[in-house]
Design an enzyme around this catalytic site. Structure first.
Site, PDB file in Angstrom:
ATOM      1  N   ARG A  88      36.302  36.626  44.156  1.00 19.13           N
ATOM      2  CA  ARG A  88      36.971  37.863  43.735  1.00 19.13           C
ATOM      3  C   ARG A  88      36.890  38.960  44.795  1.00 19.13           C
ATOM      4  NH1 ARG A  88      38.000  34.230  41.296  1.00 19.13           N
ATOM      5  NH2 ARG A  88      38.084  33.926  39.046  1.00 19.13           N
ATOM      6  N   SER A 127      40.392  39.440  32.814  1.00 17.91           N
ATOM      7  CA  SER A 127      38.928  39.384  32.772  1.00 17.91           C
ATOM      8  C   SER A 127      38.376  40.682  33.345  1.00 17.91           C
ATOM      9  CB  SER A 127      38.420  38.183  33.575  1.00 17.91           C
ATOM     10  OG  SER A 127      38.886  36.977  33.003  1.00 17.91           O
ATOM     11  N   GLU A 143      35.984  44.253  37.335  1.00 20.08           N
ATOM     12  CA  GLU A 143      36.893  43.663  38.310  1.00 20.08           C
ATOM     13  C   GLU A 143      38.064  44.579  38.667  1.00 20.08           C
ATOM     14  OE1 GLU A 143      39.577  39.601  38.685  1.00 20.08           O
ATOM     15  OE2 GLU A 143      37.669  39.543  37.627  1.00 20.08           O
TER      16      GLU A 143
END
Length: 368
Positions: A177, A257, A358
């Site tokens: 990520r 997410s 995130e």
């Protein structure tokens, strides 16, 4: 609003449209956020480059917006210019499996086109909202696949020199990520190039939720399946979790997410295991002697169930999946921040693990 002379100069660019009405609630999948100072819609790469150069030369604060699936934006009037990427060309070479997509192309459309062409490599990334240009920025991944597995090059606009060039994927420091483009304004992704497989089969699949759906045995080494079969299975799994955007389903009014899966020392993973005592606790090697835990599992074991805090809340966990924070219809940024803080602090207090959001935060923070 833009200075009138600058506005006229930008509006004169072929492929540019100024939008004085749009809000970030209109531009994001969370459907939260106030109004930018101005919005510049760019339909071609040339228009995008020209508009950004003019705005940078005027030292104006910019926010580059693609699909808006990874943004948490404050309410009210924001002193930022939204540059909206609407470039969407996709080209595929069936002989060598090279796919090139403009930054503004809808990512799932790119996946769909690759599957229709019988190319493998990104079928596990089906149903992920957002634009193609965002995928290398945070190295999008799902079901054991990451964009870094197939990314060969990105076309970048350097924000300092305003030069356009193709940059090898190895220069982006891609990891879980992360890329060195994330949380920086050094460059804008204009296009991506992917090297896909040409035999009609998926990339090797890992055993797990997707493997069970496809009836893959743990004993099968490097299993591969037809790309359409894998895409269909992934979409079924994501829909069941509210992870495929549906305008009428508030469980999908999210940023996907919300927390990354934490990478921790094995000693901390051991402490979590001892506290919960579940033999099936998900923990995976993450390199450099670290382990990856499941953020969703930690959230649930910390006492936060699907739909928390319950009916009537303006922002809640999805009723289908605990890793998505959702807008139930009329949430404001402050509602989402309060929920994110509650979840993060609850997991930290219970397990000593700090969850990291995130999404990119604009004008607001989880600590506000």
């Amino acid at each position: 609003m833009l200075d009138s002379s600058l506005a006229q100069e930008i509006a004169a660019i072929d492929g540019v449209e100024l939008d004085s009405e749009v809000t970030f609630a209109d531009l994001t999948t969370l459907r939260i956020g106030g109004k930018p100072r101005s919005a510049v819609r760019c339909q071609t790469t040339e228009a995008l480059v020209s508009a950004i150069k003019l705005l940078d030369d005027a030292s104006l604060p910019l926010l580059i917006v693609g699909g808006g699936s990874n943004l948490v934006v404050a309410d009210g009037d924001l002193d930022v210019i939204a540059v909206i990427i609407e470039t969407d060309d996709v080209s595929i070479n069936l002989t060598d499996g090279l796919l090139t997509a403009d930054a503004g192309a809808v990512w799932d459309d790119v996946v769909h086109l690759s599957v229709d062409a019988g190319l493998g490599g990104i079928e596990c990334l089906s149903g992920i909202p957002g634009s193609a240009g965002a995928t290398p920025v945070q190295n999008v991944g799902a079901y054991g696949t990451e964009v870094s597995d197939v990314l060969t090059r990105v076309q970048l606009l350097d924000r300092t020199t305003h030069q356009v060039s193709w940059v090898d994927a190895s220069e982006l420091e891609l990891s879980y990520r992360y890329s060195n483009l994330k949380f920086t304004n050094r460059a804008v992704v204009l296009a991506i190039e992917l090297q896909l497989l040409t035999d009609g089969l998926s990339a090797p699949l890992r055993f797990g939720e997707l493997g069970r759906r496809l009836a893959i045995s743990e004993a099968e080494a490097h299993p591969r399946r037809p790309v359409r079969m894998v895409r269909d299975a992934v979409l079924e799994l994501r829909r069941a979790k509210g992870m495929v955007v549906e305008h009428t389903d508030h469980d999908t009014w999210s940023a996907g997410s919300f927390f990354t899966n934490p990478i921790v020392d094995p000693s901390l993973a051991d402490a979590v295991f001892e506290k919960v005592g579940e033999p099936t606790m998900p923990r995976f090697p993450a390199g450099d002697g670290k382990e990856k835990l499941s953020a969703a599992w930690l959230i649930e074991r910390a006492g936060f169930k699907k739909g928390h805090p319950g009916a009537g809340a303006k922002a809640s966990l999805s009723t289908k999946h605990t890793l998505a924070l959702t807008n139930r219809g009329d949430a404001r940024a402050s509602d989402l921040v309060a929920l994110a803080k509650e979840i993060r602090d609850g997991v930290l207090e219970t397990f000593g693990v700090t969850l990291v959001p995130e999404p990119v935060w604009i004008g607001i923070s989880i600590d506000d």
